[in-house]
Scaffold this active site. Structure first.
Site, short mmCIF file in Angstrom:
data_model
loop_
_atom_site.label_atom_id
_atom_site.label_comp_id
_atom_site.label_asym_id
_atom_site.label_seq_id
_atom_site.Cartn_x
_atom_site.Cartn_y
_atom_site.Cartn_z
CG HIS A 207 51.82 -1.76 -13.94
ND1 HIS A 207 52.02 -0.43 -14.22
CD2 HIS A 207 50.90 -2.23 -14.81
CE1 HIS A 207 51.27 -0.12 -15.26
NE2 HIS A 207 50.59 -1.17 -15.63
NE ARG A 314 48.16 -4.12 -17.15
CZ ARG A 314 47.03 -4.12 -16.43
NH1 ARG A 314 46.55 -5.24 -15.93
NH2 ARG A 314 46.38 -2.99 -16.21
CD GLU A 452 47.07 3.21 -22.24
OE1 GLU A 452 46.89 2.82 -21.08
OE2 GLU A 452 47.84 2.63 -23.04
CG ASN A 475 44.64 1.55 -14.51
OD1 ASN A 475 43.55 1.68 -13.95
ND2 ASN A 475 45.15 0.38 -14.78
CG ASP A 476 48.69 4.67 -18.37
OD1 ASP A 476 49.42 5.22 -17.52
OD2 ASP A 476 48.93 3.58 -18.85
NE ARG A 486 49.38 3.21 -13.72
CZ ARG A 486 49.04 2.43 -14.75
NH1 ARG A 486 48.95 2.94 -15.97
NH2 ARG A 486 48.76 1.17 -14.58
CB CYS A 523 40.92 -3.31 -19.84
SG CYS A 523 42.00 -2.27 -20.82
C1 PEP Z 1 45.33 1.41 -18.07
O1 PEP Z 1 46.19 2.28 -18.23
O2 PEP Z 1 44.20 1.63 -17.58
C2 PEP Z 1 45.62 0.02 -18.43
C3 PEP Z 1 44.68 -0.90 -18.43
O3 PEP Z 1 46.90 -0.29 -18.76
P1 PEP Z 1 48.11 -0.40 -17.72
O4 PEP Z 1 47.53 -0.36 -16.34
O5 PEP Z 1 48.81 -1.69 -18.01
O6 PEP Z 1 48.95 0.78 -18.04
MG MG Z 2 47.93 1.93 -19.49
#
Ligand code: PEP
Ligand code: MG
Length: 602
Positions: A207, A314, A452, A475-476, A486, A523
């Protein structure tokens, strides 16, 4: 960091350090090295009943400090020969000091006998040990006093679990260099003081990286050699494109980068011209381009970027850098102001997604320790266990929805049952608010799930029956499909959102949404990568949610794409099973297929 600055005798010439370029762009400015310590130490008397808990708190901080030092020591092995041994030995010595019986016993005795809080007890005991070293005649041993103090400062910082805010005192346009920059740190960053940042730890999709991209500042993580030494005030260049940081650049290097900065500004200005243009493909298909929002203060940049809505808010920001939890009223006020600012554009509010690498200090005890934090009590799992927390958030969102269009997004969903439970709670909260005469919207806001977790993607058809919309969290989805943390730079080379398995799950999710006739957006960070735009459009995606700083670029990309060609391109990409070949094809783009076909005809 301190280690290194001390050991570097005098500034050498230009030096290039490599890292993971997590946020592109060029930044030039004075280095601001964030040292451990420098925090005011509180001192208070304990009651007899508090002593045992305080000793445990101290032992917890010792463990945490050991873990940090171990992590740094592992990183130091990658330093160039000589430096690796120097720094490694020093870190080993630090580890020895933290677990020395003199320190441990001394602090524990001070806590129990003098009834002093742990921070003050550490400070006192460190003072005694350091004074002992400082008085030694041997120069080498006398210098160890500084090391002892360094260890003490780290312990105190871990006890306080709250950092002093170094971002307030730095000169404007500084480049922050640190051992670690957490998401909570990035939330404290004042964009006028931060030109860029780099840290020893951290991976590309953690993050801190996402926040850097959101603010639009160049950043580098996993820069092992930063342990090798920089001093505050030295000029540094961050090249987020090439993943390098240049210390003490020569006048020639500086000149070349200044020219690049001018080019960068020109490009940004040109893209700004797209603000009011629609995101429409060459064949006339309209695409929704929304923005991700991390901090309320960035709402203006969302609007300036020409986003048609917020596809992901978020809400973790509400819980960071504070010792307590926000009330429903407080959350409502923040959300209502955002809804008003959006002037009729939709705001998608995601419920709290802490746990894993995203920590909120006020929830420390609730989250507890977990062997696999990313698989543990996180996001909606936490919400459905600590229902007061979830209800306060749902109440705040519902109330804000009376002021404009709002969607509710649930993170980390793995079972259909979770969505049903959330909906039940939402209905009950709506009734409760109505009974109290509080304004709520005439219909419940759309309720969607983040897709995710691979299980949710594979069962997307089932989820489509309990969701009003989907938002793919690439991402997840990448992290959990590939089992790659990650945020860990040591495995960052294996983190690949373009792995065929991840692409297959994205394809499945989009197809399920089309079948059920519900909207689906993406997203995750992939949405902001222009190499993925044609592929995602070709897979059927019509909604993107992107960091505001990247939005104009993607809009520009969409406007250059021919949809039938993108569909054919996506099919070609899906046929490939080799990660390297996929990346190469994405790099070449859909036009390459036409070129190849033309070449075959000749
Ligand atoms: C994701 O996991 O792609 C996402 C958008 O959420 P975050 O990055 O906040 O976990
Ligand atoms: Mg996520």
């Amino acid at each position: 960091m301190k280690i290194a600055a001390e050991r570097r005798k005098k500034a050498e010439g230009e030096k290039i350090l490599r890292g993971i370029g997590v946020s592109s762009g060029i930044a030039i400015g004075p280095a601001f090295v964030i040292e451990q310590g420098g925090i005011p130490v509180p001192e208070y008397t304990l009651s007899a009943g508090q002593v045992e808990k305080e000793v445990k708190r101290f032992q917890g901080a010792v463990q945490k400090t050991q873990k940090q030092l171990g992590l740094l020591k592992a990183k130091a092995e990658a330093l160039p020969a000589g430096a690796d041994e120097d720094v490694g030995l020093l870190l080993e010595a630090y580890k020895g000091m933290v677990s020395s019986s003199r320190l441990l016993r001394g602090v524990e005795e001070t806590i129990s006998e003098a009834k002093l809080n742990a921070e003050a007890a550490v400070q006192r005991q460190i003072g005694v040990i350091a004074a002992g070293f400082a008085s030694m005649e041997d120069e080498y041993l006398a210098a160890r006093a500084d090391d002892v103090r360094e260890v003490g400062a780290r312990l105190i910082r871990n006890l306080l679990q709250q950092k002093y805010n170094p971002f307030e005192s730095a000169p404007p346009s500084s480049i922050f260099l640190a051992e670690e920059i957490t998401p909570a740190d990035t939330a404290l960053m004042d964009p006028s003081r931060v030109a860029g940042f780099a840290a020893v730890l951290g991976g590309a999709e953690g993050h801190a990286a996402i926040m850097a991209r959101a603010i639009g500042i160049p950043a580098l993580l996993g820069v092992t050699e930063l342990i090798g030494g920089v001093s505050t005030g030295e000029t540094v260049i961050i090249d987020g494109f090439a993943g390098k940081i240049i210390l003490r650049p020569t006048p020639e290097t500086l000149q070349a980068y200044k020219a690049q900065l001018v080019k960068q500004a020109r490009e940004t200005k040109k893209l700004k011209g797209l603000r009011t243009m629609p995101a429409v493909t060459l064949d006339g298909t309209l695409v929704t381009v929304e923005a991700n929002l991390e901090l309320p203060r960035d709402i203006d940049s969302v609007l300036e970027a020409g986003a048609t809505g917020v596809g992901l808010l978020r809400t973790e920001f509400n819980f960071m850098n504070r010792p307590d939890l926000p009330s429903e009223d407080e959350q409502f006020e923040v959300l209502r102001d955002l809804v008003k600012k959006m002037e009729g554009r939709p705001l998608t509010v995601r419920t709290l997604d802490v746990g894993g690498e995203k920590i909120a200090s006020a929830l420390g005890e609730t989250l507890g320790e977990s062997i696999n934090p990313a698989l543990g009590l996180r996001a909606i799992r936490l919400g459905l266990r600590e229902t007061k927390l979830l209800d306060a958030q749902l109440g705040a969102i519902l109330r804000a929805a009376a002021y404009g269009p709002v969607r509710i997004l649930i993170p980390m969903v793995s079972s259909v049952e979770q969505m049903k439970q959330v909906r039940e709670r939402l209905v009950a909260i709506e009734k409760r608010l109505q009974r109290r005469g509080i304004k709520v919207p005439s219909a419940l806001p759309p309720l969607g799930a983040m897709i995710e977790i691979p299980a949710a993607a594979l069962a997307a058809d089932a989820f489509s029956r309990v969701c009003t919309f989907f938002a793919i969290g690439s991402n997840d989805l990448t992290q959990y499909t590939l089992a790659i943390d990650r945020g860990d730079d040591r495995v960052a080379n294996l983190y690949n959102p373009y792995h065929p398995a991840v692409l297959r799950l994205i394809e499945l999710t989009i197809a399920a949404a089309w079948r059920a006739n519900i909207p689906v957006s993406l997203c995750g960070e992939m949405a902001g990568d222009p190499r993925a735009t044609a592929l995602l459009l070709g897979l059927g995606l019509r909604e993107f949610s992107i960091a505001p700083s990247r939005l104009p670029k993607i809009k520009n990309e969409i406007r250059s794409i021919d949809l039938p060609q993108a569909i054919a391109f996506a099919q070609e990409v899906l046929k490939l099973t080799d990660e390297v070949a996929i990346r190469a094809l994405l790099e070449r783009g859909p036009e390459s297929m036409q070129e190849a076909a033309a070449a075959r005809k000749k």
